[in-house]
Design a protein around this motif. Structure first.
Motif, PDB file in Angstrom:
ATOM      1  N   ALA A 199      -7.821  12.729  -9.963  1.00  0.00           N
ATOM      2  CA  ALA A 199      -7.244  12.430  -8.654  1.00  0.00           C
ATOM      3  C   ALA A 199      -7.785  11.109  -8.121  1.00  0.00           C
ATOM      4  O   ALA A 199      -7.033  10.291  -7.581  1.00  0.00           O
ATOM      5  N   GLY A 200      -9.096  10.884  -8.320  1.00  0.00           N
ATOM      6  CA  GLY A 200      -9.712   9.643  -7.851  1.00  0.00           C
ATOM      7  C   GLY A 200      -9.067   8.438  -8.516  1.00  0.00           C
ATOM      8  O   GLY A 200      -8.709   7.450  -7.854  1.00  0.00           O
ATOM      9  N   ILE A 201      -8.901   8.536  -9.835  1.00  0.00           N
ATOM     10  CA  ILE A 201      -8.287   7.417 -10.562  1.00  0.00           C
ATOM     11  C   ILE A 201      -6.871   7.169 -10.049  1.00  0.00           C
ATOM     12  O   ILE A 201      -6.474   6.025  -9.794  1.00  0.00           O
ATOM     13  N   LEU A 202      -6.129   8.247  -9.868  1.00  0.00           N
ATOM     14  CA  LEU A 202      -4.753   8.103  -9.377  1.00  0.00           C
ATOM     15  C   LEU A 202      -4.709   7.434  -8.005  1.00  0.00           C
ATOM     16  O   LEU A 202      -3.851   6.603  -7.737  1.00  0.00           O
ATOM     17  N   VAL A 203      -5.667   7.798  -7.146  1.00  0.00           N
ATOM     18  CA  VAL A 203      -5.704   7.186  -5.815  1.00  0.00           C
ATOM     19  C   VAL A 203      -5.900   5.683  -5.936  1.00  0.00           C
ATOM     20  O   VAL A 203      -5.169   4.886  -5.330  1.00  0.00           O
ATOM     21  N   LEU A 211      -1.326 -10.297   0.947  1.00  0.00           N
ATOM     22  CA  LEU A 211      -2.325  -9.308   0.547  1.00  0.00           C
ATOM     23  C   LEU A 211      -2.881  -8.579   1.765  1.00  0.00           C
ATOM     24  O   LEU A 211      -3.058  -7.361   1.745  1.00  0.00           O
ATOM     25  N   VAL A 212      -3.145  -9.325   2.832  1.00  0.00           N
ATOM     26  CA  VAL A 212      -3.678  -8.690   4.044  1.00  0.00           C
ATOM     27  C   VAL A 212      -2.656  -7.699   4.594  1.00  0.00           C
ATOM     28  O   VAL A 212      -2.989  -6.573   4.944  1.00  0.00           O
ATOM     29  N   ARG A 213      -1.389  -8.126   4.600  1.00  0.00           N
ATOM     30  CA  ARG A 213      -0.357  -7.238   5.135  1.00  0.00           C
ATOM     31  C   ARG A 213      -0.256  -5.966   4.310  1.00  0.00           C
ATOM     32  O   ARG A 213      -0.268  -4.856   4.832  1.00  0.00           O
ATOM     33  N   ASN A 214      -0.210  -6.120   2.980  1.00  0.00           N
ATOM     34  CA  ASN A 214      -0.090  -4.936   2.133  1.00  0.00           C
ATOM     35  C   ASN A 214      -1.315  -4.040   2.241  1.00  0.00           C
ATOM     36  O   ASN A 214      -1.198  -2.823   2.245  1.00  0.00           O
ATOM     37  N   SER A 215      -2.496  -4.674   2.340  1.00  0.00           N
ATOM     38  CA  SER A 215      -3.708  -3.864   2.447  1.00  0.00           C
ATOM     39  C   SER A 215      -3.713  -3.098   3.752  1.00  0.00           C
ATOM     40  O   SER A 215      -4.097  -1.933   3.796  1.00  0.00           O
ATOM     41  N   THR A 216      -3.293  -3.762   4.837  1.00  0.00           N
ATOM     42  CA  THR A 216      -3.252  -3.056   6.119  1.00  0.00           C
ATOM     43  C   THR A 216      -2.298  -1.888   6.055  1.00  0.00           C
ATOM     44  O   THR A 216      -2.576  -0.803   6.546  1.00  0.00           O
ATOM     45  N   GLN A 217      -1.145  -2.136   5.412  1.00  0.00           N
ATOM     46  CA  GLN A 217      -0.174  -1.049   5.294  1.00  0.00           C
ATOM     47  C   GLN A 217      -0.745   0.115   4.499  1.00  0.00           C
ATOM     48  O   GLN A 217      -0.593   1.273   4.865  1.00  0.00           O
ATOM     49  N   VAL A 218      -1.418  -0.227   3.403  1.00  0.00           N
ATOM     50  CA  VAL A 218      -1.955   0.840   2.576  1.00  0.00           C
ATOM     51  C   VAL A 218      -3.076   1.560   3.334  1.00  0.00           C
ATOM     52  O   VAL A 218      -3.222   2.784   3.240  1.00  0.00           O
ATOM     53  N   LEU A 219      -3.820   0.811   4.117  1.00  0.00           N
ATOM     54  CA  LEU A 219      -4.862   1.437   4.931  1.00  0.00           C
ATOM     55  C   LEU A 219      -4.235   2.434   5.913  1.00  0.00           C
ATOM     56  O   LEU A 219      -4.709   3.562   6.064  1.00  0.00           O
ATOM     57  N   ALA A 220      -3.138   1.998   6.528  1.00  0.00           N
ATOM     58  CA  ALA A 220      -2.451   2.890   7.475  1.00  0.00           C
ATOM     59  C   ALA A 220      -1.989   4.155   6.777  1.00  0.00           C
ATOM     60  O   ALA A 220      -2.097   5.264   7.309  1.00  0.00           O
ATOM     61  N   MET A 221      -1.501   4.005   5.549  1.00  0.00           N
ATOM     62  CA  MET A 221      -1.020   5.181   4.811  1.00  0.00           C
ATOM     63  C   MET A 221      -2.183   6.092   4.446  1.00  0.00           C
ATOM     64  O   MET A 221      -2.072   7.316   4.542  1.00  0.00           O
ATOM     65  N   VAL A 222      -3.292   5.486   4.007  1.00  0.00           N
ATOM     66  CA  VAL A 222      -4.448   6.303   3.625  1.00  0.00           C
ATOM     67  C   VAL A 222      -4.970   7.047   4.857  1.00  0.00           C
ATOM     68  O   VAL A 222      -5.219   8.260   4.808  1.00  0.00           O
ATOM     69  N   VAL A 223      -5.121   6.318   5.968  1.00  0.00           N
ATOM     70  CA  VAL A 223      -5.612   6.951   7.201  1.00  0.00           C
ATOM     71  C   VAL A 223      -4.726   8.140   7.567  1.00  0.00           C
ATOM     72  O   VAL A 223      -5.199   9.252   7.799  1.00  0.00           O
ATOM     73  N   SER A 224      -3.404   7.919   7.551  1.00  0.00           N
ATOM     74  CA  SER A 224      -2.488   8.988   7.945  1.00  0.00           C
ATOM     75  C   SER A 224      -2.546  10.149   6.973  1.00  0.00           C
ATOM     76  O   SER A 224      -2.606  11.314   7.376  1.00  0.00           O
ATOM     77  N   ALA A 225      -2.533   9.822   5.670  1.00  0.00           N
ATOM     78  CA  ALA A 225      -2.495  10.885   4.660  1.00  0.00           C
ATOM     79  C   ALA A 225      -3.742  11.757   4.761  1.00  0.00           C
ATOM     80  O   ALA A 225      -3.658  12.988   4.739  1.00  0.00           O
ATOM     81  N   ILE A 277      -4.666  14.081  -2.791  1.00  0.00           N
ATOM     82  CA  ILE A 277      -3.285  14.371  -3.185  1.00  0.00           C
ATOM     83  C   ILE A 277      -2.306  13.778  -2.173  1.00  0.00           C
ATOM     84  O   ILE A 277      -1.287  13.187  -2.546  1.00  0.00           O
ATOM     85  N   ALA A 278      -2.653  13.889  -0.897  1.00  0.00           N
ATOM     86  CA  ALA A 278      -1.762  13.333   0.126  1.00  0.00           C
ATOM     87  C   ALA A 278      -1.619  11.828  -0.055  1.00  0.00           C
ATOM     88  O   ALA A 278      -0.509  11.282   0.025  1.00  0.00           O
ATOM     89  N   VAL A 279      -2.744  11.156  -0.312  1.00  0.00           N
ATOM     90  CA  VAL A 279      -2.688   9.697  -0.509  1.00  0.00           C
ATOM     91  C   VAL A 279      -1.820   9.369  -1.720  1.00  0.00           C
ATOM     92  O   VAL A 279      -0.941   8.500  -1.658  1.00  0.00           O
ATOM     93  N   ILE A 280      -2.058  10.092  -2.822  1.00  0.00           N
ATOM     94  CA  ILE A 280      -1.299   9.818  -4.044  1.00  0.00           C
ATOM     95  C   ILE A 280       0.204   9.976  -3.782  1.00  0.00           C
ATOM     96  O   ILE A 280       1.005   9.083  -4.092  1.00  0.00           O
ATOM     97  N   PHE A 281       0.575  11.110  -3.190  1.00  0.00           N
ATOM     98  CA  PHE A 281       1.989  11.377  -2.926  1.00  0.00           C
ATOM     99  C   PHE A 281       2.609  10.280  -2.083  1.00  0.00           C
ATOM    100  O   PHE A 281       3.664   9.747  -2.396  1.00  0.00           O
ATOM    101  N   LEU A 282       1.920   9.945  -0.991  1.00  0.00           N
ATOM    102  CA  LEU A 282       2.498   9.014  -0.031  1.00  0.00           C
ATOM    103  C   LEU A 282       2.612   7.612  -0.621  1.00  0.00           C
ATOM    104  O   LEU A 282       3.677   6.988  -0.582  1.00  0.00           O
ATOM    105  N   VAL A 283       1.506   7.132  -1.199  1.00  0.00           N
ATOM    106  CA  VAL A 283       1.482   5.735  -1.645  1.00  0.00           C
ATOM    107  C   VAL A 283       2.348   5.554  -2.886  1.00  0.00           C
ATOM    108  O   VAL A 283       3.182   4.640  -2.937  1.00  0.00           O
TER     109      VAL A 283
END
Lengths: 263, 333
Positions: B11-15, B53-67, B290-296
């Motif tokens: 799961a860690g690797i997938l994340v 890169l900053v934009r994508n990282s922020t977006q991914v951060l938002a997804m991780v936080v939410s997930a 799992i939530a992060v993996i699914f969402l991202v």
């Protein structure tokens, strides 16, 4: 010692308990009997602070229970409710480990593990400790729960209809275990029961409730009396003697005479 | 235990893969692949690469936080309500958040500080959310804890009611006001609202920290209320506190990426199936992963297929089917 003073409890308009006063005697098994809806379980719940009474106080060793932290109460009072529906899958050992929660907050130490072992052995579930609760028979499951209560290591034990779903053999076994707990470990036990004969055979003291009040209270001899039991249950009983014990017959009135003759 | 470790490592690797894919995938898949020797494009790229890169990282951060918030609070919510099907979003909490936003703008107008300042707006909406959550628990959840079908029905009615009343207000609203409202409420994973990310992330860390501190208590609370009280858990206090965390978490995730109904259900139950445990610590960690993996990964797939559909739809499709399966199984119909 647990003293109950002026306890009232109501669900909406319906008064379940009306000004109940009671002192629970130490080192005894006290049976709580009464018809359905008499308020037995509610009284038990209030004493064990599962329910907040609408009026009145419960004193534990002279201190108002509301002034004692929940965790400290849990070191002195253990309660087992009649519905033990679990929606988690858990082994006996894990369940019994939960009994140590008031003492260790979930971080089991040597003393806790020893106590868990002791409780598992005492209740004779040591050899099946890794089985899941849903794989057990009713009797085994009940023993597992009692083992948890034992691990909690409290002076007071409250049981709400522990004989439900047990066949006669297991029911006798359960009550024998409770007697041993009082005799060997000095516990004080209060049991809600339906079967008067079980109460008479295994308890030291009987409390009878009706319509949210305690109407009779006393030792076995005093309580196993036709007039009192008839009053408690609004039913026509017949008290007989078998092997020097009083037994209560609650069906088939015509055979009353024959039974007494048979003795 | 060994098997569990393997699950966590995978799961860690997938994340990590999911996050890297999201941040860097555009480099490989743009319609005109990067040629490092193309001077014109290189110049533009050099100028913009950090920004992208900053934009994508922020977006991914938002997804991780939410997930992570969705997964952990769904688990806690299931422990509090003693079932494994309901989640805060299925009860309609995210719909309520959207409605609160609409009410704020309707009553105070879009020029009010309650609306135009994203931080003030977020905090106001969250506070209202907490109050409504606590109120709802008292009123409905606590009494009907064992009646899952009824609660699902309540959730459905509630979210429809919330959405319809929001719709109604939007219809009679001033068009200009409506315009500014849309920005706040039509948040979705493809149109994230990153304004509040810098308040959301520390809040998330605080909530996760708080939930982890209570982990042993949650284990006991999973035994049911009376059992937990009997074992000395201060049930009411823990429950109120947990509900406040849940309300904040729902506000954060809804404000960031919009409503996603079934993510919590999938993540928590998948973690339960994989680990076969009732202990909250491993469940917390795995369900978050799992939530992060699914969402991202879902979002990456959606992006790669040219936004034919949204990841919300994908997750609803899988989650909805899974929920029907769970409802049938739990009720043994």
């Amino acid at each position: 010692m647990i003293e109950i003073k002026n306890i009232s409890q109501a669900y909406g308009q319906f008064k379940v308990l009306k000004d109940v006063d009671l002192t629970i005697q130490d080192n005894k098994i006290t049976a709580l009997i009464g018809a359905n809806g008499a308020g037995k379980s509610t009284l038990l719940g209030v004493i064990a602070r599962l329910l907040e009474p609408s009026r009145g106080e419960v004193y534990l060793d002279g201190v108002d229970m509301r002034e004692i932290k929940s965790q400290e109460i849990a070191k002195k009072i253990a309660i087992l409710k009649q519905t033990n529906q679990l929606n988690i899958r858990i082994t006996i050992r894990d369940l019994v480990s939960f009994g140590r929660f008031p003492h260790c907050k979930g971080h089991l130490k040597k003393a806790d593990l020893d106590k868990i072992e002791e409780s598992l052995s005492y209740m004779d579930v040591k050899d099946i400790e890794h089985k899941y609760l849903d794989e057990l028979s009713g009797g085994q499951r009940q023993r597992a729960y009692i083992a948890m209560i034992l691990a909690q290591d409290t002076k007071y034990i409250f049981l709400d209809e522990p004989l439900n779903n047990l066949d006669m053999r297991y029911a006798v076994e359960m009550m024998t275990i409770l007697q041993r707990l009082v005799k060997e470990l000095g516990k004080t036990i209060v049991v809600v029961m339906h079967d008067i004969n079980f109460a008479a055979a295994f308890s030291d003291h009987i409390i009878a409730m009706k319509d949210g009040q305690i109407i009779h209270e006393g030792d076995i001899n005093y309580m196993m009396d036709k007039a009192k039991l008839d009053h408690v249950f609004d039913h026509d009983f017949c008290i007989a003697g078998v092997n020097g014990r009083k037994v209560c017959i609650y069906y088939n009135h015509d055979s009353e005479v024959q039974i007494e003759e048979a003795i | 235990m060994k098997k569990n470790r393997k699950i966590f490592i995978i799961a860690g690797i997938l994340v990590v893969i999911a996050i890297l894919l999201y941040i860097f995938l555009w480099m490989l898949t743009t319609k005109q692949p990067l040629k490092l020797n193309d001077p014109v494009r290189n110049a533009i790229l050099q100028k913009n690469i950090t920004r992208i890169l900053v934009r994508n990282s922020t977006q991914v951060l938002a997804m991780v936080v939410s997930a992570v918030l969705i997964a952990t609070t769904s688990l806690v919510f299931q422990t509090l309500t003693n079932n494994r099907i309901l989640t805060p979003s299925l009860i309609g909490f995210d719909a309520i958040f959207v409605t609160i936003q609409t009410f704020i703008i309707f009553i105070f107008s879009s020029t009010s500080i309650l609306f135009y300042n994203p931080y003030v707006n977020f905090i106001t909406a969250t506070l209202l959310m907490i109050i409504i959550t606590l109120f709802m628990y008292r009123l409905i959840l606590r009494k009907n804890r064992n009646n899952i079908i009824f609660l699902l029905l309540v959730g459905m009615v509630l979210s429809t009611l919330a959405r319809s009343s929001a719709n109604f207000l939007q219809t009679i609203m001033d068009p200009a006001e409506f315009d500014s409202l849309i920005i706040r409420t039509q948040v979705s994973i493809t149109q994230m609202n990153l304004n509040v990310i810098w308040i959301a992330t520390p809040l998330m860390i605080f909530i996760i920290f708080a939930l982890f501190r209570e982990i042993k208590n949650y284990d006991v609370m999973a035994l049911g209320e009376s059992q937990a009280v009997g074992l000395g858990v201060n049930y009411n206090q823990k429950m109120n506190l947990s509900l406040i965390y849940i309300a904040i978490a729902m506000s954060i995730s809804t404000a960031l990426i919009g409503p996603i109904s079934f993510l919590g259900l999938i993540a928590v139950n998948a973690a339960r199936e994989l680990l076969k445990t009732y202990k909250h610590l491993p469940l917390f960690i795995l369900s978050s992963m799992i939530a992060v993996i699914f969402l991202v990964i879902g979002q990456v797939i959606v992006a790669e297929t040219g936004y034919l559909t949204s990841v919300t739809v994908l997750i609803s499709l899988i989650g909805g089917a899974y929920m029907i399966y769970l409802v049938l199984k739990e009720n043994k119909i």
